[in-house]
Design a protein around this motif. Structure first.
Motif, mmCIF file in Angstrom:
data_model
loop_
_atom_site.group_PDB
_atom_site.id
_atom_site.type_symbol
_atom_site.label_atom_id
_atom_site.label_comp_id
_atom_site.label_asym_id
_atom_site.label_seq_id
_atom_site.Cartn_x
_atom_site.Cartn_y
_atom_site.Cartn_z
ATOM 1 N N LYS A 115 0.830 -1.207 0.000
ATOM 2 C CA LYS A 115 0.000 0.000 0.000
ATOM 3 C C LYS A 115 0.864 1.257 0.000
ATOM 4 N N LEU A 116 1.997 1.187 0.696
ATOM 5 C CA LEU A 116 2.889 2.339 0.812
ATOM 6 C C LEU A 116 3.352 2.836 -0.548
ATOM 7 N N LEU A 117 3.566 1.884 -1.472
ATOM 8 C CA LEU A 117 4.097 2.255 -2.789
ATOM 9 C C LEU A 117 3.150 1.868 -3.926
ATOM 10 N N GLY A 118 1.862 1.687 -3.613
ATOM 11 C CA GLY A 118 0.916 1.208 -4.611
ATOM 12 C C GLY A 118 0.283 2.310 -5.444
ATOM 13 N N PHE A 119 1.085 3.238 -5.914
ATOM 14 C CA PHE A 119 0.551 4.402 -6.623
ATOM 15 C C PHE A 119 -0.117 4.034 -7.952
ATOM 16 N N LYS A 120 0.476 3.092 -8.684
ATOM 17 C CA LYS A 120 -0.110 2.705 -9.966
ATOM 18 C C LYS A 120 -1.446 1.988 -9.765
ATOM 19 N N ASN A 121 -1.517 1.156 -8.741
ATOM 20 C CA ASN A 121 -2.789 0.493 -8.463
ATOM 21 C C ASN A 121 -3.861 1.518 -8.103
ATOM 22 N N ALA A 122 -3.471 2.531 -7.331
ATOM 23 C CA ALA A 122 -4.412 3.599 -6.985
ATOM 24 C C ALA A 122 -4.850 4.348 -8.242
ATOM 25 N N ALA A 123 -3.911 4.574 -9.165
ATOM 26 C CA ALA A 123 -4.248 5.254 -10.416
ATOM 27 C C ALA A 123 -5.244 4.431 -11.233
ATOM 28 N N MET A 124 -5.041 3.109 -11.264
ATOM 29 C CA MET A 124 -5.953 2.229 -12.002
ATOM 30 C C MET A 124 -7.363 2.287 -11.440
ATOM 31 N N VAL A 125 -7.479 2.200 -10.120
ATOM 32 C CA VAL A 125 -8.804 2.215 -9.501
ATOM 33 C C VAL A 125 -9.509 3.539 -9.795
ATOM 34 N N ASN A 126 -8.782 4.626 -9.676
ATOM 35 C CA ASN A 126 -9.375 5.931 -9.965
ATOM 36 C C ASN A 126 -9.806 6.039 -11.430
ATOM 37 N N LEU A 127 -8.970 5.543 -12.338
ATOM 38 C CA LEU A 127 -9.304 5.584 -13.754
ATOM 39 C C LEU A 127 -10.556 4.765 -14.041
ATOM 40 N N MET A 128 -10.616 3.547 -13.466
ATOM 41 C CA MET A 128 -11.785 2.687 -13.699
ATOM 42 C C MET A 128 -13.026 3.247 -13.021
ATOM 43 N N LYS A 129 -12.843 3.905 -11.894
ATOM 44 C CA LYS A 129 -13.968 4.572 -11.219
ATOM 45 C C LYS A 129 -14.552 5.659 -12.132
ATOM 46 N N SER A 130 -13.680 6.358 -12.837
ATOM 47 C CA SER A 130 -14.147 7.426 -13.725
ATOM 48 C C SER A 130 -14.980 6.878 -14.880
ATOM 49 N N TYR A 131 -14.738 5.593 -15.244
ATOM 50 C CA TYR A 131 -15.511 4.950 -16.300
ATOM 51 C C TYR A 131 -16.692 4.150 -15.755
ATOM 52 N N GLY A 132 -16.885 4.180 -14.437
ATOM 53 C CA GLY A 132 -18.019 3.487 -13.829
ATOM 54 C C GLY A 132 -17.812 2.002 -13.605
ATOM 55 N N ASN A 133 -16.556 1.525 -13.682
ATOM 56 C CA ASN A 133 -16.307 0.091 -13.514
ATOM 57 C C ASN A 133 -15.802 -0.268 -12.118
ATOM 58 N N ILE A 134 -15.777 0.690 -11.212
ATOM 59 C CA ILE A 134 -15.539 0.451 -9.789
ATOM 60 C C ILE A 134 -16.746 1.030 -9.056
ATOM 61 N N HIS A 135 -17.423 0.195 -8.266
ATOM 62 C CA HIS A 135 -18.679 0.601 -7.630
ATOM 63 C C HIS A 135 -18.519 0.992 -6.165
ATOM 64 N N ASN A 136 -17.437 0.563 -5.542
ATOM 65 C CA ASN A 136 -17.257 0.788 -4.111
ATOM 66 C C ASN A 136 -16.187 1.840 -3.836
ATOM 67 N N ASP A 137 -15.996 2.131 -2.557
ATOM 68 C CA ASP A 137 -15.015 3.125 -2.149
ATOM 69 C C ASP A 137 -13.613 2.719 -2.603
ATOM 70 N N ILE A 138 -12.903 3.652 -3.181
ATOM 71 C CA ILE A 138 -11.579 3.371 -3.744
ATOM 72 C C ILE A 138 -10.613 2.817 -2.695
ATOM 73 N N GLU A 139 -10.552 3.427 -1.532
ATOM 74 C CA GLU A 139 -9.627 2.982 -0.489
ATOM 75 C C GLU A 139 -9.989 1.581 0.008
ATOM 76 N N GLU A 140 -11.278 1.287 0.081
ATOM 77 C CA GLU A 140 -11.711 -0.049 0.508
ATOM 78 C C GLU A 140 -11.267 -1.109 -0.494
ATOM 79 N N VAL A 141 -11.410 -0.802 -1.779
ATOM 80 C CA VAL A 141 -10.981 -1.733 -2.826
ATOM 81 C C VAL A 141 -9.476 -1.966 -2.755
ATOM 82 N N LEU A 142 -8.704 -0.899 -2.636
ATOM 83 C CA LEU A 142 -7.247 -1.034 -2.586
ATOM 84 C C LEU A 142 -6.789 -1.812 -1.358
ATOM 85 N N ASP A 143 -7.330 -1.477 -0.198
ATOM 86 C CA ASP A 143 -6.927 -2.165 1.031
ATOM 87 C C ASP A 143 -7.189 -3.663 0.944
ATOM 88 N N LEU A 144 -8.355 -4.020 0.426
ATOM 89 C CA LEU A 144 -8.705 -5.431 0.336
ATOM 90 C C LEU A 144 -7.841 -6.147 -0.700
#
Length: 304
Positions: A158-187
């Motif tokens: 998580k400390l260095l997961g910047f690209k994964n965070a970028a992916m979730v945000n990008l997919m959220k912008s297209y409506g393909n992530i339905h839940n809270d971004i931080e919850e998805v990343l943590d899990l």
């Protein structure tokens, strides 16, 4: 066939490769792993085990967990999974953002990071306790009750997961992530941090070698059709942008992880796991790839 002798031969043959790979040092906790570790475990469907090296030492399975994630999601959501995640090889690195943007937030397959993040999102939506239920699922596949997450590894990712965070945000912008971004990343980081031995992984993957049915408990985790599709994705997408090379040289469905593990199956016959932390440039275990190539060559066993 003398599988034990073959495994011992392979361990000797790949020994020079153990110093050539590079441990996944971009994850600080994984950078601490001793590079010259090597373990291999073969488990047949009739429960005959064969092992060599550090097969009983736990390691972070990383992306191998994506097979369990997909299996659990398919069990819950059926074919709906494939409406949000494609099933094509990516041909790009597992953490690529370019392809994801070009294809408007639909990941190429469930085994690259973006695809596994969408699967994680699905599990959050369909489970009351996804963190606990997923661990219970993996334990059940393995026939144990002591498989655990490694909190230090998860925090390190998580400390260095910047690209994964970028992916979730990008997919959220297209409506393909339905839940809270931080919850998805943590899990997602928790899922990847699971620790298992070669022995334990072989037990879990033996369920897949048995077409989705437990060997000991006879529980059907997947229908035969669901298994067929997951095995196909393992063959074509299980090794980042080196899946074709693995199919060409080894000829088994499988999945690798940057912790140095590789799990593979020959349906109706066996599951086999190898662990060697030194990675090649594609993020797959250098000695592990060679060990499995030698195994299918020496035993003349593959799906082809």
């Amino acid at each position: 066939m003398d599988y034990q002798r073959i495994l011992e031969e392979i361990a000797d043959e790949v020994k020079p490769l153990l110093k050539n790979g590079v441990v996944a040092n971009y994850i600080p906790e994984l950078a601490k792993i001793q590079q010259d570790k090597f373990g291999m475990y073969l488990l047949t469907l009739d429960q005959e085990p064969y092992a060599v090296g550090d097969y009983d030492e736990k390691f972070s399975i990383q992306s191998i967990s994506k097979v369990f994630m997909l299996a659990m999601a398919v069990g819950k959501c059926k074919e709906k999974v494939y409406r949000r995640v494609d099933v094509e090889p990516s041909g790009d690195p597992f953490n690529s953002l370019v392809q994801l943007e070009y294809e408007e937030g639909i990941p190429r397959n469930p085994f690259i990071n973006s695809g596994a993040l969408v699967v994680t999102d699905m599990l959050i939506s369909n489970l009351s306790d996804p963190r606990g239920e997923f661990l219970e699922y993996v334990n059940k596949l393995t026939g144990q009750d002591d498989i655990r997450y490694n909190e230090k590894v998860a925090a390190s990712e998580k400390l260095l997961g910047f690209k994964n965070a970028a992916m979730v945000n990008l997919m959220k912008s297209y409506g393909n992530i339905h839940n809270d971004i931080e919850e998805v990343l943590d899990l997602y980081f928790d899922f990847c941090s699971i620790e298992m031995t070669c022995h334990e992984l072989a037990k879990a993957f033996r369920v897949f070698a048995n077409h989705g049915k437990g060997v000991i408990d006879s529980h059907r985790y997947l229908t035969k059709s669901q298994f067929k599709r997951i095995a196909a994705i393992m063959l074509t997408c299980g090794f980042y942008d080196e899946a074709g090379e693995f199919a060409f040289r080894v000829g088994l469905p499988g999945k690798s992880g940057v912790g140095g593990g590789i799990a593979a199956i020959l349906p109706n016959e066996y599951s086999i796991v190898v662990w060697s932390p030194g990675l090649n440039r594609k993020g797959n275990s250098l000695a592990g790839m060679k060990a499995l190539e030698l195994f299918t060559t020496k035993t003349t066993s593959s799906i082809f």
